[in-house]
Design a protein around this motif. Structure first.
Motif, PDB file in Angstrom:
ATOM      1  N   UNK A  28       0.845  -1.198   0.000  1.00  0.00           N
ATOM      2  CA  UNK A  28       0.000   0.000   0.000  1.00  0.00           C
ATOM      3  C   UNK A  28       0.883   1.252   0.000  1.00  0.00           C
ATOM      4  N   UNK A  29       1.915   1.259   0.847  1.00  0.00           N
ATOM      5  CA  UNK A  29       2.829   2.397   0.877  1.00  0.00           C
ATOM      6  C   UNK A  29       3.549   2.567  -0.458  1.00  0.00           C
ATOM      7  N   UNK A  30       3.921   1.452  -1.072  1.00  0.00           N
ATOM      8  CA  UNK A  30       4.589   1.498  -2.363  1.00  0.00           C
ATOM      9  C   UNK A  30       3.681   2.112  -3.436  1.00  0.00           C
ATOM     10  N   UNK A  34       4.404   5.605  -5.368  1.00  0.00           N
ATOM     11  CA  UNK A  34       4.524   5.695  -6.834  1.00  0.00           C
ATOM     12  C   UNK A  34       3.497   6.678  -7.392  1.00  0.00           C
ATOM     13  N   UNK A  35       2.273   6.618  -6.891  1.00  0.00           N
ATOM     14  CA  UNK A  35       1.262   7.587  -7.333  1.00  0.00           C
ATOM     15  C   UNK A  35       1.710   9.013  -7.039  1.00  0.00           C
ATOM     16  N   UNK A  36       2.245   9.231  -5.846  1.00  0.00           N
ATOM     17  CA  UNK A  36       2.735  10.561  -5.495  1.00  0.00           C
ATOM     18  C   UNK A  36       3.862  10.983  -6.437  1.00  0.00           C
ATOM     19  N   UNK A  37       4.752  10.060  -6.748  1.00  0.00           N
ATOM     20  CA  UNK A  37       5.848  10.355  -7.667  1.00  0.00           C
ATOM     21  C   UNK A  37       5.353  10.752  -9.047  1.00  0.00           C
ATOM     22  N   UNK A  52      11.243   8.015  -5.659  1.00  0.00           N
ATOM     23  CA  UNK A  52      11.874   6.899  -6.385  1.00  0.00           C
ATOM     24  C   UNK A  52      12.716   6.039  -5.445  1.00  0.00           C
ATOM     25  N   UNK A  53      13.450   6.655  -4.566  1.00  0.00           N
ATOM     26  CA  UNK A  53      14.287   5.900  -3.635  1.00  0.00           C
ATOM     27  C   UNK A  53      13.438   5.137  -2.621  1.00  0.00           C
ATOM     28  N   UNK A  54      12.396   5.774  -2.123  1.00  0.00           N
ATOM     29  CA  UNK A  54      11.496   5.097  -1.188  1.00  0.00           C
ATOM     30  C   UNK A  54      10.821   3.904  -1.858  1.00  0.00           C
ATOM     31  N   UNK A  58      10.986   0.053  -0.486  1.00  0.00           N
ATOM     32  CA  UNK A  58       9.732  -0.624  -0.144  1.00  0.00           C
ATOM     33  C   UNK A  58       9.559  -1.903  -0.954  1.00  0.00           C
ATOM     34  N   UNK A  59       9.864  -1.833  -2.244  1.00  0.00           N
ATOM     35  CA  UNK A  59       9.719  -3.010  -3.100  1.00  0.00           C
ATOM     36  C   UNK A  59      10.692  -4.119  -2.682  1.00  0.00           C
TER      37      UNK A  59
END
Length: 177
Positions: A28-30, A34-37, A52-54, A58-59
């Motif tokens: 969910x955080x991932x 990605x949506x925020x990015x 991108x780093x987060x 997370x992945x």
């Protein structure tokens, strides 16, 4: 020894319950990250560079932790074609042998992963400027979980009254007991 396989299976399922939920939280955080990015890159021009780093960390953590869930359901690599052709007593030995081989691999990953994470504390991430040891801790943690699940699965397979008929998804008893 009649109840050992049931206790091993119950403990394994209990650990897996927490791991699966933690992996879902990471997923969910991932997705949100990605949506925020995408949003800040193409819709709202904000200088957020951490996404991108987060997403990468997370992945990686999610994939590594999910390995222990694959082990409990016997979705790890096995030679199903040969396994199903063995007689029942031999299938029990072969399934435990697969677990021992996998345990040796994950224990080595755990052992060397600790040193890897330890060395990571002397290096910093590019965006967060935090020690890389924290993201690298996912390797020994996931390997330790995999080792624990392999011990419990092998204990279940060895003490169960019936030898497994198949490995992984082909086994109708996976997830039951």
């Amino acid at each position: 020894m009649a109840g050992i396989h049931e206790k091993a299976r119950a403990l394994s399922l209990g650990i897996n319950w927490f791991v699966e939920r933690f992996c879902v939280l990471l997923l969910v955080l991932l997705v949100l990250d990605v949506w925020l990015g995408v949003l800040v890159r193409y819709v709202i021009p904000l200088p957020l560079t951490f996404t991108e780093e987060l997403a990468r960390y997370l992945m990686i953590w999610m994939a590594l932790l999910a390995v222990s869930s694959g082990i409990i359901y016997r979705e790890h690599i096995g030679v199903e074609f040969l396994f199903s052709r063995f007689p029942a007593p031999m299938r029990r030995i072969v399934s435990v042998a697969f677990d021992v081989i996998a345990f040796a691999f994950f224990f080595a990953l755990f052992y060397y992963g600790i040193a890897f994470a330890e060395r990571g504390f002397s290096r910093l991430t590019m965006i967060y400027a935090m020690p890389k040891g924290y993201p690298f801790l996912g390797v020994p943690l996931a390997a330790a979980l995999a080792c624990l699940q392999l011990i419990l699965v092998a204990l279940h397979d060895w003490t169960a009254p019936k030898a497994p008929d198949a490995l992984g998804a082909a086994n109708p008893d996976v997830g039951e007991d």
